[in-house]
Design an enzyme around this catalytic site. Structure first.
Site, PDB file in Angstrom:
ATOM      1  N   CYS A  37      32.863  60.676  42.276  1.00  0.00           N
ATOM      2  CA  CYS A  37      33.009  62.027  41.740  1.00  0.00           C
ATOM      3  C   CYS A  37      32.421  62.115  40.339  1.00  0.00           C
ATOM      4  O   CYS A  37      32.279  61.119  39.635  1.00  0.00           O
ATOM      5  CB  CYS A  37      34.468  62.463  41.727  1.00  0.00           C
ATOM      6  SG  CYS A  37      35.564  61.354  40.842  1.00  0.00           S
ATOM      7  N   CYS A  38      32.064  63.325  39.981  1.00  0.00           N
ATOM      8  CA  CYS A  38      31.686  63.682  38.618  1.00  0.00           C
ATOM      9  C   CYS A  38      32.004  65.165  38.485  1.00  0.00           C
ATOM     10  O   CYS A  38      32.588  65.759  39.391  1.00  0.00           O
ATOM     11  CB  CYS A  38      30.221  63.349  38.323  1.00  0.00           C
ATOM     12  SG  CYS A  38      29.006  64.294  39.265  1.00  0.00           S
ATOM     13  N   TRP A  39      31.617  65.772  37.395  1.00  0.00           N
ATOM     14  CA  TRP A  39      32.014  67.160  37.153  1.00  0.00           C
ATOM     15  C   TRP A  39      31.591  68.077  38.299  1.00  0.00           C
ATOM     16  O   TRP A  39      32.383  68.848  38.810  1.00  0.00           O
ATOM     17  CB  TRP A  39      31.457  67.639  35.821  1.00  0.00           C
ATOM     18  CG  TRP A  39      32.044  68.934  35.365  1.00  0.00           C
ATOM     19  CD1 TRP A  39      31.371  70.079  35.091  1.00  0.00           C
ATOM     20  CD2 TRP A  39      33.428  69.226  35.124  1.00  0.00           C
ATOM     21  NE1 TRP A  39      32.231  71.075  34.698  1.00  0.00           N
ATOM     22  CE2 TRP A  39      33.515  70.573  34.712  1.00  0.00           C
ATOM     23  CE3 TRP A  39      34.606  68.500  35.218  1.00  0.00           C
ATOM     24  CZ2 TRP A  39      34.718  71.196  34.396  1.00  0.00           C
ATOM     25  CZ3 TRP A  39      35.806  69.118  34.907  1.00  0.00           C
ATOM     26  CH2 TRP A  39      35.847  70.453  34.499  1.00  0.00           C
ATOM     27  N   GLY A  41      29.798  66.758  41.124  1.00  0.00           N
ATOM     28  CA  GLY A  41      29.644  65.932  42.315  1.00  0.00           C
ATOM     29  C   GLY A  41      28.197  65.633  42.636  1.00  0.00           C
ATOM     30  O   GLY A  41      27.893  64.686  43.361  1.00  0.00           O
ATOM     31  N   LEU A  81      34.756  67.322  40.441  1.00  0.00           N
ATOM     32  CA  LEU A  81      36.018  67.411  39.709  1.00  0.00           C
ATOM     33  C   LEU A  81      36.301  68.845  39.261  1.00  0.00           C
ATOM     34  O   LEU A  81      37.451  69.232  39.108  1.00  0.00           O
ATOM     35  CB  LEU A  81      35.974  66.490  38.490  1.00  0.00           C
ATOM     36  CG  LEU A  81      35.881  64.991  38.805  1.00  0.00           C
ATOM     37  CD1 LEU A  81      35.640  64.202  37.524  1.00  0.00           C
ATOM     38  CD2 LEU A  81      37.131  64.516  39.518  1.00  0.00           C
TER      39      LEU A  81
END
Length: 124
Positions: A37-39, A41, A81
């Site tokens: 995941c990241c801010w 995606g 996220l």
């Protein structure tokens, strides 16, 4: 279950590093699947997909997660996220882990074709 990044003391918390580490565990066979995941995606899915043998899918709903596992035999789930609430996360994870890869010949050939793309890229 193994974690990478901000949740693990001493790990580099950058999304690209964490996503690569999780993806490499899948290709090494130490994990069947991974969740990155990241801010948004997007970056996590791009980083994971740079690892040959990984089929990472950015999923924003349960239907997409089911389809990614079923039709694409995706082995890495990428999440945003920013967009994924806790109830939505539960739906996505339930769909992801409940789905099996399709045995349909056309679906299997598409997955095999993607695998061949990894080899072409490695030979370039």
């Amino acid at each position: 279950m193994r974690t990478h990044g901000a949740l693990r003391d001493g790990d580099d918390p950058q999304w690209a590093v964490c996503s690569e580490a999780a993806a490499r565990e899948v290709t090494a066979g130490t994990a069947d699947q991974a969740v990155v995941c990241c801010w948004t995606g997007t970056g996590a899915s791009i980083a994971a997909n740079k690892v040959p043998g990984v089929r990472a899918a950015l999923c924003t709903d349960a239907y997409t997660a089911d389809g990614a596992r079923r039709w694409n035999d995706a082995n890495v789930l990428a999440l945003s996220l920013r967009l994924t609430s806790e109830p939505l996360l539960k739906e996505i994870l339930d769909a992801w882990f409940a789905a099996d890869a399709s045995e349909d010949a056309e679906d299997r050939e598409n997955v095999a074709h993607v695998g061949r793309l990894d080899r072409v890229r490695a030979d370039s």
